[in-house]
Structures are given as C-alpha cells and as structure tokens.
Design a protein around this motif. Structure first.
Motif, PDB file in Angstrom:
ATOM      1  N   LEU A  97      37.958  58.056  83.888  1.00 17.51           N
ATOM      2  CA  LEU A  97      38.685  57.632  82.676  1.00 17.51           C
ATOM      3  C   LEU A  97      39.865  56.734  83.058  1.00 17.51           C
ATOM      4  CD1 LEU A  97      38.773  60.901  80.522  1.00 17.51           C
ATOM      5  CD2 LEU A  97      37.392  58.866  80.106  1.00 17.51           C
ATOM      6  N   ASP A  98      40.604  57.140  84.097  1.00 20.05           N
ATOM      7  CA  ASP A  98      41.757  56.341  84.547  1.00 20.05           C
ATOM      8  C   ASP A  98      41.296  54.944  84.953  1.00 20.05           C
ATOM      9  OD1 ASP A  98      43.247  58.598  84.168  1.00 20.05           O
ATOM     10  OD2 ASP A  98      43.347  59.143  86.289  1.00 20.05           O
ATOM     11  N   ASN A  99      40.192  54.909  85.708  1.00 22.21           N
ATOM     12  CA  ASN A  99      39.699  53.612  86.198  1.00 22.21           C
ATOM     13  C   ASN A  99      39.070  52.768  85.094  1.00 22.21           C
ATOM     14  OD1 ASN A  99      40.589  54.108  88.757  1.00 22.21           O
ATOM     15  ND2 ASN A  99      38.652  54.958  89.482  1.00 22.21           N
ATOM     16  N   ALA A 100      38.811  53.407  83.944  1.00 23.06           N
ATOM     17  CA  ALA A 100      38.265  52.652  82.812  1.00 23.06           C
ATOM     18  C   ALA A 100      39.376  52.343  81.804  1.00 23.06           C
ATOM     19  CB  ALA A 100      37.138  53.438  82.147  1.00 23.06           C
ATOM     20  N   GLY A 101      40.619  52.572  82.218  1.00 21.12           N
ATOM     21  CA  GLY A 101      41.773  52.197  81.386  1.00 21.12           C
ATOM     22  C   GLY A 101      41.999  53.098  80.175  1.00 21.12           C
ATOM     23  N   VAL A 102      41.402  54.301  80.187  1.00 24.19           N
ATOM     24  CA  VAL A 102      41.610  55.223  79.054  1.00 24.19           C
ATOM     25  C   VAL A 102      42.927  55.970  79.277  1.00 24.19           C
ATOM     26  CG1 VAL A 102      40.695  57.244  77.833  1.00 24.19           C
ATOM     27  CG2 VAL A 102      39.128  55.466  78.656  1.00 24.19           C
ATOM     28  N   LYS A 103      43.873  55.742  78.365  1.00 22.01           N
ATOM     29  CA  LYS A 103      45.209  56.317  78.574  1.00 22.01           C
ATOM     30  C   LYS A 103      45.529  57.367  77.514  1.00 22.01           C
ATOM     31  CE  LYS A 103      47.553  52.422  80.831  1.00 22.01           C
ATOM     32  NZ  LYS A 103      46.435  51.883  81.490  1.00 22.01           N
ATOM     33  N   PHE A 104      44.608  57.559  76.569  1.00 25.26           N
ATOM     34  CA  PHE A 104      44.945  58.402  75.416  1.00 25.26           C
ATOM     35  C   PHE A 104      44.347  59.799  75.509  1.00 25.26           C
ATOM     36  CE2 PHE A 104      41.474  55.456  74.481  1.00 25.26           C
ATOM     37  CZ  PHE A 104      40.442  56.340  74.183  1.00 25.26           C
ATOM     38  N   TYR A 105      44.088  60.269  76.735  1.00 23.35           N
ATOM     39  CA  TYR A 105      43.536  61.624  76.838  1.00 23.35           C
ATOM     40  C   TYR A 105      44.592  62.614  77.310  1.00 23.35           C
ATOM     41  CZ  TYR A 105      43.113  61.241  81.968  1.00 23.35           C
ATOM     42  OH  TYR A 105      43.371  61.102  83.304  1.00 23.35           O
ATOM     43  N   THR A 106      44.395  63.887  76.906  1.00 20.56           N
ATOM     44  CA  THR A 106      45.233  64.991  77.354  1.00 20.56           C
ATOM     45  C   THR A 106      44.316  65.968  78.062  1.00 20.56           C
ATOM     46  OG1 THR A 106      46.546  64.759  75.345  1.00 20.56           O
ATOM     47  CG2 THR A 106      46.792  66.832  76.540  1.00 20.56           C
ATOM     48  N   PHE A 107      44.703  66.373  79.236  1.00 21.75           N
ATOM     49  CA  PHE A 107      43.850  67.261  80.019  1.00 21.75           C
ATOM     50  C   PHE A 107      44.430  68.675  80.024  1.00 21.75           C
ATOM     51  CE2 PHE A 107      42.914  68.825  84.487  1.00 21.75           C
ATOM     52  CZ  PHE A 107      41.684  69.344  84.143  1.00 21.75           C
ATOM     53  N   VAL A 108      43.589  69.660  79.685  1.00 21.39           N
ATOM     54  CA  VAL A 108      44.008  71.061  79.694  1.00 21.39           C
ATOM     55  C   VAL A 108      43.178  71.770  80.770  1.00 21.39           C
ATOM     56  CG1 VAL A 108      44.290  73.165  78.322  1.00 21.39           C
ATOM     57  CG2 VAL A 108      44.420  70.913  77.199  1.00 21.39           C
ATOM     58  N   GLU A 109      43.854  72.128  81.868  1.00 23.38           N
ATOM     59  CA  GLU A 109      43.132  72.695  83.012  1.00 23.38           C
ATOM     60  C   GLU A 109      43.060  74.213  82.882  1.00 23.38           C
ATOM     61  OE1 GLU A 109      44.820  71.403  86.653  1.00 23.38           O
ATOM     62  OE2 GLU A 109      42.995  71.790  87.805  1.00 23.38           O
ATOM     63  N   GLU A 110      42.330  74.654  81.867  1.00 26.26           N
ATOM     64  CA  GLU A 110      42.220  76.089  81.600  1.00 26.26           C
ATOM     65  C   GLU A 110      40.850  76.386  81.069  1.00 26.26           C
ATOM     66  OE1 GLU A 110      45.329  78.919  80.114  1.00 26.26           O
ATOM     67  OE2 GLU A 110      45.997  77.007  79.266  1.00 26.26           O
ATOM     68  N   ARG A 111      40.429  77.640  81.191  1.00 24.31           N
ATOM     69  CA  ARG A 111      39.159  78.031  80.579  1.00 24.31           C
ATOM     70  C   ARG A 111      39.315  77.940  79.063  1.00 24.31           C
ATOM     71  NH1 ARG A 111      36.051  81.648  84.369  1.00 24.31           N
ATOM     72  NH2 ARG A 111      37.280  81.587  86.270  1.00 24.31           N
ATOM     73  N   SER A 112      38.221  77.580  78.395  1.00 19.94           N
ATOM     74  CA  SER A 112      38.305  77.354  76.946  1.00 19.94           C
ATOM     75  C   SER A 112      38.752  78.605  76.192  1.00 19.94           C
ATOM     76  CB  SER A 112      36.964  76.861  76.393  1.00 19.94           C
ATOM     77  OG  SER A 112      35.946  77.803  76.642  1.00 19.94           O
ATOM     78  N   GLU A 113      38.406  79.790  76.737  1.00 17.75           N
ATOM     79  CA  GLU A 113      38.789  81.023  76.026  1.00 17.75           C
ATOM     80  C   GLU A 113      40.299  81.208  75.975  1.00 17.75           C
ATOM     81  OE1 GLU A 113      36.954  80.830  78.809  1.00 17.75           O
ATOM     82  OE2 GLU A 113      37.199  82.550  80.119  1.00 17.75           O
ATOM     83  N   PHE A 114      41.033  80.549  76.899  1.00 14.63           N
ATOM     84  CA  PHE A 114      42.500  80.595  76.865  1.00 14.63           C
ATOM     85  C   PHE A 114      43.070  79.356  76.171  1.00 14.63           C
ATOM     86  CE2 PHE A 114      41.454  83.033  80.792  1.00 14.63           C
ATOM     87  CZ  PHE A 114      41.884  84.265  80.341  1.00 14.63           C
ATOM     88  N   ALA A 115      42.422  78.227  76.402  1.00 17.89           N
ATOM     89  CA  ALA A 115      42.967  76.963  75.880  1.00 17.89           C
ATOM     90  C   ALA A 115      42.799  76.831  74.362  1.00 17.89           C
ATOM     91  CB  ALA A 115      42.274  75.788  76.570  1.00 17.89           C
ATOM     92  N   LEU A 116      41.622  77.186  73.855  1.00 20.55           N
ATOM     93  CA  LEU A 116      41.353  76.931  72.426  1.00 20.55           C
ATOM     94  C   LEU A 116      42.276  77.718  71.487  1.00 20.55           C
ATOM     95  CD1 LEU A 116      37.450  76.626  72.573  1.00 20.55           C
ATOM     96  CD2 LEU A 116      39.067  74.823  71.972  1.00 20.55           C
ATOM     97  N   PRO A 117      42.538  79.026  71.744  1.00 25.45           N
ATOM     98  CA  PRO A 117      43.473  79.726  70.844  1.00 25.45           C
ATOM     99  C   PRO A 117      44.860  79.096  70.846  1.00 25.45           C
ATOM    100  CG  PRO A 117      42.329  81.291  72.285  1.00 25.45           C
ATOM    101  CD  PRO A 117      41.937  79.917  72.739  1.00 25.45           C
TER     102      PRO A 117
END
Ligand SMILES: C[S@@+](CC[C@H](N)C(=O)[O-])C[C@H]1O[C@@H](n2cnc3c(N)ncnc32)[C@H](O)[C@@H]1O
Length: 252
Positions: A97-117
């Motif tokens: 994504l970085d190399n394709a110039g995408v700057k509008f992402y947010t990364f959540v480095e967590e399992r979905s069961e913790f991140a989604l709530p």
C-alpha cells in the motif's frame, strides 16, 4: 511510484513480494483476480463508499483492490485489522500500500475479536463497506459479521470471502437470512472437470440396475454438476437491523 492497479498487476505477474525485512516471499493465501475485481466493482459502482474496513490483509491484495477505487474519492479512509501482518506476512501487505501511494489507511494490529468492539464503541453505522477475510472458523466469522452488521450504515455492504468453506459458508448463510440484508452479488466457481468426473462416476455407481435409483441419481447428479460454488458474497444492508430478541432461523 506504482499506482494500486499497477501494483496488483505486478503481484499477479511475479507472484512474489518483498517484506519489510527485505526478504522475498511467494504469494499464497491471496485473493484471486476475479474476487478482487468483484470487490473493486462494489466500490466503483457506489460513489457513496468512502469509509471502508477489512479484517485480514495478508499480502494486501484485497486492500489494493478496495483502495484503487477509494483513492479517487475525497475523504477516503480504509481501516485494516490484522494481528499477524508484521509477523506472518512480514509487513508486505502494508508495504505494498505504501509503495502504491495509499496514504489513507489505518492499521490495527490486533485480533478482530479485540479490535472490532473497540471500533464499535466509537459509533455504529460508520462504515460503507466491511470486508471479512480473517480467521475462517464458524464462530470467528459469526463474530466478525456481527460487528460488521453493527458498523455498517444502511446502504452499506458486507462482503465475505471463502464462503465455499463450510464454516464460513454456514456463518454467512445465517447473516444472509437477516431481514436487513439483501444479496448484492456473488462470485462463483463452477465445478472443475475432475470433480465433475467423480460426481458422475459416483452417481452411476449408486444408480446400479434399479430403475428408480437411476432416475433419482440422474436428477441429483445434474443438480450437483450444475450447481456452482459460491466463493464470495456481498450483502447490502437495506434497513436497520430490527430483529426481535427471539429472532432465529434454521435456514443456514
Ligand atoms: C486469507 S488471509 C487474507 C487474504 C487477504 N484478504 C488478501 O486479499 O489476500 C487471512 C488473514 O486473516 C488474518 N487473521 C487471522 N486471524 C485473525 C484475527 N483473529 N483477526 C483478524 N485477522 C486475522 C491473517 O493474518 C491473514 O492475514
């Protein structure tokens, strides 16, 4: 710098990726082009899609397909949940994504069961598209889709990959029964030649000499042979989820 589309082409052509460590990796567990095009077309066909979320990034193909269209929109934002991006995937998905110039992402480095709530705590109905492609157990898919349903606005889209896998398919069919969803589209895979040959052979063996067995087996065999497997599905949220407390369906 490559565009997201050029990056997609490069990945499919070389089937190799470079991770943050500098190591080369062979492409695996990735979205195929047909599914990617389907995902991209969901965004392309609905100009109101600007805020998206995905569970499971791996080498970043789904992210690239979604972001290739989002990049053309003002205020675009893409949230990526993947606890193993920097370990199992050597950060290659985000690097793409970085190399394709995408700057509008947010990364959540967590399992979905913790991140989604946590994301839901910030407000319901905030996303226009949620793509579920994480840990493919029945219960995890239910959980991801549960939060996705709460996070989607009316008119938003829930896309789920790998529905041909029994646990994912079962969980998906349960959600497809919700009155708030209607099917927007699917990606199917017709049965391969070897699978067709096995079905025909088995059905002939079952038919034996009995006349009725022959008739039943012929019609069953046609159904099995003609029935394409659904690989990916997109459900559109057409209303609020107003099910009563005791809503249930056996039909999944
Ligand atoms: C099939 S791959 C995703 C493929 C990717 N969407 C693509 O386009 O190529 C599954 C992903 O789910 C991630 N994953 C596994 N368990 C997860 C969890 N509990 N929550 C979120 N993501 C998870 C894995 O790290 C992996 O990146």
């Amino acid at each position: 710098m490559l565009t997201p589309d050029e990056m997609i082409e490069r990945i499919y052509a070389t089937r190799r990726l470079t991770g943050r460590s500098g190591k080369e990796h062979e492409l695996h567990s990735a979205l195929d082009r047909e599914k990617g095009d389907f995902l991209r077309s969901i965004v392309a066909n609905d100009s109101e899609i600007v805020t998206t979320l995905e569970v499971g990034c791996a080498y970043g193909l789904s992210s690239l397909f979604i972001c290739s269209e989002l990049a053309k929109r003002d205020g675009a934002s893409h949230t990526i949940i993947d606890p193993f991006q920097n370990t199992d995937w050597d950060g290659a998905g985000l690097l793409n994504l970085d190399n394709a110039g995408v700057k509008f992402y947010t990364f959540v480095e967590e399992r979905s069961e913790f991140a989604l709530p946590e994301i839901l705590k910030k407000g319901e109905g905030r996303f226009d598209l949620v793509f579920v492609d994480g840990f493919h157990t029945f219960d995890q898919t239910l959980l991801d889709c549960y939060y996705a349903t709460r996070l989607l606005r009316i008119g938003g889209v829930l896309a789920i990959d790998d529905v041909a896998l029994l646990p994912v398919g079962r969980a998906t069919r349960y959600f497809a029964e919700y009155p708030c969803y209607e099917t927007l589209g699917v990606v199917t895979e017709s049965r391969s030649k070897p699978a067709k040959a096995i079905i025909s052979k088995t059905m002939k063996a079952i038919a034996g000499r009995d006349r009725w067995a022959k008739v039943i087996s012929a019609s069953l065999s046609k159904k099995l042979l003609d029935h394409p497997r659904v690989e990916m599905i997109a459900l559109k949220k057409i209303a609020d989820d107003n099910r009563e407390w005791n809503w249930y369906t056996d039909n999944f």
